[in-house]
Design a protein around this motif. Structure first.
Motif, PDB file in Angstrom:
ATOM      1  N   UNK A  57       0.845  -1.321  -0.061  1.00 37.33           N
ATOM      2  CA  UNK A  57      -0.106  -0.051   0.001  1.00 37.33           C
ATOM      3  C   UNK A  57       0.750   1.210  -0.002  1.00 37.33           C
ATOM      4  N   UNK A  58       1.892   1.412   0.852  1.00 42.09           N
ATOM      5  CA  UNK A  58       2.394   2.697   1.082  1.00 42.09           C
ATOM      6  C   UNK A  58       3.715   2.641   0.172  1.00 42.09           C
ATOM      7  N   UNK A  59       3.439   3.208  -1.029  1.00 43.17           N
ATOM      8  CA  UNK A  59       4.249   3.588  -2.056  1.00 43.17           C
ATOM      9  C   UNK A  59       4.302   4.889  -2.488  1.00 43.17           C
ATOM     10  N   UNK A  60       5.492   5.493  -2.965  1.00 40.42           N
ATOM     11  CA  UNK A  60       5.493   6.670  -3.805  1.00 40.42           C
ATOM     12  C   UNK A  60       4.851   6.928  -4.998  1.00 40.42           C
ATOM     13  N   UNK A  61       4.390   8.071  -5.378  1.00 37.80           N
ATOM     14  CA  UNK A  61       4.072   8.115  -6.841  1.00 37.80           C
ATOM     15  C   UNK A  61       2.501   7.791  -7.117  1.00 37.80           C
ATOM     16  N   UNK A  62       2.360   6.692  -6.778  1.00 41.88           N
ATOM     17  CA  UNK A  62       1.086   5.900  -6.774  1.00 41.88           C
ATOM     18  C   UNK A  62       0.858   5.078  -5.756  1.00 41.88           C
ATOM     19  N   UNK A  63       0.019   5.130  -4.817  1.00 37.74           N
ATOM     20  CA  UNK A  63      -0.108   4.426  -3.485  1.00 37.74           C
ATOM     21  C   UNK A  63      -0.976   2.968  -4.338  1.00 37.74           C
ATOM     22  N   UNK A  64      -0.893   2.060  -3.499  1.00 38.15           N
ATOM     23  CA  UNK A  64      -1.450   0.980  -3.653  1.00 38.15           C
ATOM     24  C   UNK A  64      -2.825   0.648  -3.696  1.00 38.15           C
ATOM     25  N   UNK A  65      -3.550   1.476  -2.926  1.00 40.83           N
ATOM     26  CA  UNK A  65      -5.017   1.655  -2.880  1.00 40.83           C
ATOM     27  C   UNK A  65      -5.188   2.180  -4.425  1.00 40.83           C
ATOM     28  N   UNK A  66      -4.864   3.190  -4.679  1.00 44.46           N
ATOM     29  CA  UNK A  66      -5.176   3.673  -6.169  1.00 44.46           C
ATOM     30  C   UNK A  66      -4.827   2.750  -7.131  1.00 44.46           C
ATOM     31  N   UNK A  67      -3.510   2.087  -6.958  1.00 41.35           N
ATOM     32  CA  UNK A  67      -3.077   1.196  -8.041  1.00 41.35           C
ATOM     33  C   UNK A  67      -4.034   0.194  -8.136  1.00 41.35           C
ATOM     34  N   UNK A  68      -4.519  -0.424  -7.038  1.00 42.09           N
ATOM     35  CA  UNK A  68      -5.570  -1.536  -6.969  1.00 42.09           C
ATOM     36  C   UNK A  68      -6.978  -1.030  -7.946  1.00 42.09           C
ATOM     37  N   UNK A  69      -7.204   0.011  -7.561  1.00 46.23           N
ATOM     38  CA  UNK A  69      -8.413   0.749  -8.411  1.00 46.23           C
ATOM     39  C   UNK A  69      -8.309   0.481  -9.640  1.00 46.23           C
ATOM     40  N   UNK A  70      -7.159   0.949 -10.147  1.00 49.35           N
ATOM     41  CA  UNK A  70      -7.021   1.032 -11.557  1.00 49.35           C
ATOM     42  C   UNK A  70      -6.655  -0.467 -12.232  1.00 49.35           C
ATOM     43  N   UNK A  71      -5.857  -1.318 -11.456  1.00 45.82           N
ATOM     44  CA  UNK A  71      -5.591  -2.624 -12.028  1.00 45.82           C
ATOM     45  C   UNK A  71      -6.975  -3.163 -12.141  1.00 45.82           C
ATOM     46  N   UNK A  72      -7.781  -3.270 -11.157  1.00 49.84           N
ATOM     47  CA  UNK A  72      -9.169  -3.817 -11.430  1.00 49.84           C
ATOM     48  C   UNK A  72     -10.059  -3.184 -12.212  1.00 49.84           C
ATOM     49  N   UNK A 216      -3.803   7.984   1.661  1.00 49.53           N
ATOM     50  CA  UNK A 216      -3.134   8.118   0.328  1.00 49.53           C
ATOM     51  C   UNK A 216      -1.822   8.268   0.225  1.00 49.53           C
ATOM     52  N   UNK A 217      -1.089   8.739   1.355  1.00 50.94           N
ATOM     53  CA  UNK A 217       0.466   8.603   1.310  1.00 50.94           C
ATOM     54  C   UNK A 217       0.464   8.092   2.659  1.00 50.94           C
ATOM     55  N   UNK A 218       1.823   7.617   3.140  1.00 51.64           N
ATOM     56  CA  UNK A 218       2.213   7.013   4.535  1.00 51.64           C
ATOM     57  C   UNK A 218       2.491   8.300   5.234  1.00 51.64           C
ATOM     58  N   UNK A 219       2.143   8.067   6.524  1.00 54.86           N
ATOM     59  CA  UNK A 219       2.923   9.182   7.367  1.00 54.86           C
ATOM     60  C   UNK A 219       4.203   9.262   7.304  1.00 54.86           C
ATOM     61  N   UNK A 220       4.785   8.237   7.166  1.00 56.63           N
ATOM     62  CA  UNK A 220       6.290   8.131   7.181  1.00 56.63           C
ATOM     63  C   UNK A 220       6.968   8.669   6.005  1.00 56.63           C
ATOM     64  N   UNK A 221       6.061   8.935   4.871  1.00 50.60           N
ATOM     65  CA  UNK A 221       6.923   9.531   3.604  1.00 50.60           C
ATOM     66  C   UNK A 221       7.307  10.998   3.763  1.00 50.60           C
ATOM     67  N   UNK A 222       8.475  10.857   3.453  1.00 50.32           N
ATOM     68  CA  UNK A 222       9.195  12.399   3.492  1.00 50.32           C
ATOM     69  C   UNK A 222       8.561  13.167   2.400  1.00 50.32           C
ATOM     70  N   UNK A 223       8.203  14.573   2.651  1.00 52.33           N
ATOM     71  CA  UNK A 223       7.847  15.353   1.755  1.00 52.33           C
ATOM     72  C   UNK A 223       8.133  16.635   2.265  1.00 52.33           C
ATOM     73  N   UNK A 224       7.976  17.620   1.274  1.00 53.22           N
ATOM     74  CA  UNK A 224       8.227  19.141   1.830  1.00 53.22           C
ATOM     75  C   UNK A 224       7.063  19.699   1.274  1.00 53.22           C
ATOM     76  N   UNK A 225       6.666  20.937   2.147  1.00 57.45           N
ATOM     77  CA  UNK A 225       5.579  21.708   1.609  1.00 57.45           C
ATOM     78  C   UNK A 225       6.013  23.125   0.977  1.00 57.45           C
TER      79      UNK A 225
END
Length: 226
Positions: A57-72, A216-225
């Protein structure tokens, strides 16, 4: 007998290789590909048409939930088995709502992964023991109380809006988002405006907080605002 073909999706190579080695000992299961991101997974499903996708689930650029929706959406015959470090009920229920056929926790999956793959390929659902127990308990309470799920109406975001939201939350500038998705900067700006309007959130920090809260993103993902 034709083996069950499997695509492994995880952004950590060591995890993918470990799973591939584990499944390589199963005579009726064949790993046909590996993907390091949700976006790559969507493309590989189109190319390989695997029977089962084992999805982090926790992947950058496109998370696993949205990837699952598109795959199916693209390959309805393919089954998706979520394999995640996150076992929270909210993640599980969102995955099931999208169409995932099973959900395992990484910490306890080694011995049951082949069993889960066989089960969902046969048309059944399969959940980690602790998840299955909690789901049964919730269903029991729901029957007793005569109530279903309650709460505020969910905001519907399109697949593209989810993709844009994830990239915004990961700190990508409009140009980077446009390059990643293959769309114009103007289109990115339009999606950003639609997101802010739909969610009634009007700054990047707020969108980022929403993306984390929504999984949609994991709380541990590093990001900048910005």
């Amino acid at each position: 007998m034709k083996p069950i073909t499997v695509l492994l999706v995880d952004d950590h190579e060591i995890v993918r290789e470990g799973l591939a080695a584990l499944l390589g000992t199963e005579a009726d299961i064949l790993v046909v590909g590996q993907a390091s991101s949700g976006r790559q997974a969507v493309q590989l499903v189109k190319q390989l048409a695997p029977d089962v996708v084992v999805m982090d689930l926790a992947m950058p650029l496109l998370n696993g939930l949205e990837a699952t929706r598109q795959v199916l959406k693209n390959a309805p015959a393919t089954k998706v088995l979520v394999l995640s470090a996150h076992g929270d009920d909210e993640y599980v229920e969102r995955a099931v709502e999208i169409g995932a056929a099973g959900y395992l926790i990484k910490q306890s999956s080694a011995l049951i992964l082949p069993k889960a793959i066989r089960a969902i390929q046969s048309g059944n659902q399969f959940f980690d023991t602790s998840i299955a127990r909690r789901r049964r308990e919730r269903e029991r309470k729901s029957v007793i109380s005569g109530t279903g799920h309650s709460g505020a109406k969910a905001v519907h975001l399109t697949s593209r809006e989810v993709e844009v939201l994830q990239l915004i939350a990961e700190g990508k500038a409009n140009k980077q988002t446009a390059d990643e998705l293959g769309i114009s900067i103007k289109t990115v700006e339009k999606h950003r405006q639609h997101l802010m309007s739909k969610l009634d959130i009007h700054d990047t920090a707020g969108l980022t907080r929403y993306a984390i809260a929504a999984g949609i993103i994991d709380s541990g993902v590093r990001f900048t605002v910005e």
